[in-house]
Design a protein around this motif. Structure first.
Motif, PDB file in Angstrom:
ATOM      1  N   VAL A  28       5.422  -8.761  28.537  1.00 36.85           N
ATOM      2  CA  VAL A  28       5.182  -8.789  27.122  1.00 36.85           C
ATOM      3  C   VAL A  28       6.863  -8.676  26.625  1.00 36.85           C
ATOM      4  O   VAL A  28       7.507  -8.118  27.057  1.00 36.85           O
ATOM      5  CB  VAL A  28       4.815  -7.559  26.475  1.00 36.85           C
ATOM      6  CG1 VAL A  28       4.891  -7.526  24.835  1.00 36.85           C
ATOM      7  CG2 VAL A  28       3.178  -7.561  26.732  1.00 36.85           C
ATOM      8  N   VAL A  30       9.219  -8.517  23.093  1.00 40.61           N
ATOM      9  CA  VAL A  30       9.487  -8.221  21.713  1.00 40.61           C
ATOM     10  C   VAL A  30      10.827  -8.552  21.315  1.00 40.61           C
ATOM     11  O   VAL A  30      11.661  -7.861  21.752  1.00 40.61           O
ATOM     12  CB  VAL A  30       9.062  -6.817  21.305  1.00 40.61           C
ATOM     13  CG1 VAL A  30       9.410  -6.627  19.726  1.00 40.61           C
ATOM     14  CG2 VAL A  30       7.818  -6.404  21.689  1.00 40.61           C
ATOM     15  N   ILE A  35       6.625 -11.634  18.988  1.00 43.78           N
ATOM     16  CA  ILE A  35       5.775 -10.901  20.096  1.00 43.78           C
ATOM     17  C   ILE A  35       5.209 -11.851  21.098  1.00 43.78           C
ATOM     18  O   ILE A  35       4.342 -12.519  20.579  1.00 43.78           O
ATOM     19  CB  ILE A  35       4.999  -9.682  19.888  1.00 43.78           C
ATOM     20  CG1 ILE A  35       5.837  -8.767  18.757  1.00 43.78           C
ATOM     21  CG2 ILE A  35       4.232  -8.955  20.890  1.00 43.78           C
ATOM     22  CD1 ILE A  35       4.842  -7.619  18.125  1.00 43.78           C
ATOM     23  N   THR A  36       5.544 -11.846  22.191  1.00 43.41           N
ATOM     24  CA  THR A  36       4.875 -13.016  23.187  1.00 43.41           C
ATOM     25  C   THR A  36       4.400 -12.338  24.592  1.00 43.41           C
ATOM     26  O   THR A  36       5.016 -10.940  24.667  1.00 43.41           O
ATOM     27  CB  THR A  36       6.103 -13.893  23.570  1.00 43.41           C
ATOM     28  OG1 THR A  36       7.208 -13.721  24.384  1.00 43.41           O
ATOM     29  CG2 THR A  36       6.112 -14.905  22.326  1.00 43.41           C
ATOM     30  N   SER A  37       3.407 -12.759  25.054  1.00 46.09           N
ATOM     31  CA  SER A  37       2.996 -11.965  26.401  1.00 46.09           C
ATOM     32  C   SER A  37       2.492 -13.343  27.526  1.00 46.09           C
ATOM     33  O   SER A  37       2.769 -14.475  27.074  1.00 46.09           O
ATOM     34  CB  SER A  37       1.729 -11.297  26.115  1.00 46.09           C
ATOM     35  OG  SER A  37       0.722 -11.857  25.977  1.00 46.09           O
ATOM     36  N   PHE A  46       0.060  -6.440  25.197  1.00 45.41           N
ATOM     37  CA  PHE A  46       0.509  -7.275  23.830  1.00 45.41           C
ATOM     38  C   PHE A  46       0.000  -6.574  22.645  1.00 45.41           C
ATOM     39  O   PHE A  46       0.691  -6.312  21.735  1.00 45.41           O
ATOM     40  CB  PHE A  46      -0.277  -8.558  23.876  1.00 45.41           C
ATOM     41  CG  PHE A  46       0.041  -9.439  22.825  1.00 45.41           C
ATOM     42  CD1 PHE A  46       1.137 -10.100  22.935  1.00 45.41           C
ATOM     43  CD2 PHE A  46      -1.046  -9.909  21.951  1.00 45.41           C
ATOM     44  CE1 PHE A  46       1.361 -11.050  21.590  1.00 45.41           C
ATOM     45  CE2 PHE A  46      -1.067 -10.627  20.988  1.00 45.41           C
ATOM     46  CZ  PHE A  46       0.593 -11.230  20.834  1.00 45.41           C
ATOM     47  N   ALA A  49       2.025  -3.524  21.887  1.00 47.68           N
ATOM     48  CA  ALA A  49       3.318  -3.919  21.405  1.00 47.68           C
ATOM     49  C   ALA A  49       3.391  -3.980  19.807  1.00 47.68           C
ATOM     50  O   ALA A  49       4.195  -3.982  18.864  1.00 47.68           O
ATOM     51  CB  ALA A  49       3.794  -5.303  22.105  1.00 47.68           C
ATOM     52  N   ILE A  50       2.124  -4.698  19.493  1.00 47.27           N
ATOM     53  CA  ILE A  50       1.885  -5.076  17.921  1.00 47.27           C
ATOM     54  C   ILE A  50       1.694  -3.695  17.356  1.00 47.27           C
ATOM     55  O   ILE A  50       2.255  -3.582  15.973  1.00 47.27           O
ATOM     56  CB  ILE A  50       0.702  -5.852  17.795  1.00 47.27           C
ATOM     57  CG1 ILE A  50       0.860  -7.202  18.292  1.00 47.27           C
ATOM     58  CG2 ILE A  50       0.139  -5.769  16.388  1.00 47.27           C
ATOM     59  CD1 ILE A  50      -0.373  -8.269  18.394  1.00 47.27           C
ATOM     60  N   LYS A  53       5.152  -2.018  16.840  1.00 46.57           N
ATOM     61  CA  LYS A  53       6.081  -2.716  15.784  1.00 46.57           C
ATOM     62  C   LYS A  53       5.588  -2.431  14.278  1.00 46.57           C
ATOM     63  O   LYS A  53       6.469  -2.235  13.618  1.00 46.57           O
ATOM     64  CB  LYS A  53       5.669  -4.133  15.853  1.00 46.57           C
ATOM     65  CG  LYS A  53       6.411  -5.146  15.151  1.00 46.57           C
ATOM     66  CD  LYS A  53       7.734  -5.246  15.657  1.00 46.57           C
ATOM     67  CE  LYS A  53       8.902  -6.063  14.710  1.00 46.57           C
ATOM     68  NZ  LYS A  53      10.044  -5.876  15.005  1.00 46.57           N
TER      69      LYS A  53
END
Length: 68
Positions: A28, A30, A35-37, A46, A49-50, A53
């Motif tokens: 992952v 950021v 935000i990518t995985s 993922f 991470a959201i 955030k």
């Protein structure tokens, strides 16, 4: 695939399409609001991470999910 100067990761077969491939091995990434995985196998990281955030509480959530 353009990431507009942002760091990103993606599925292994798509990494060659990124202009900056330095983060391709990370599960992952950021970078600011992006935000990518890597794919379905990283969906829990993922999602956390959201949460982190928006709420800065991903570690407590991860512990309650017995993920960490």
């Amino acid at each position: 695939m353009c990431t507009y100067g942002k760091k990103a990761t993606t599925y292994t077969a798509m990494c060659s399409k990124l202009s900056d491939q330095s983060e391709c091995e990370n599960r992952v990434v950021v970078d600011g609001n992006l935000i990518t995985s890597r794919g379905p196998g990283t969906s829990m990281e993922f999602a956390l991470a959201i949460v982190d955030k928006f709420f800065d509480d991903a570690l407590n959530l991860a512990r309650s999910l017995v993920f960490v």
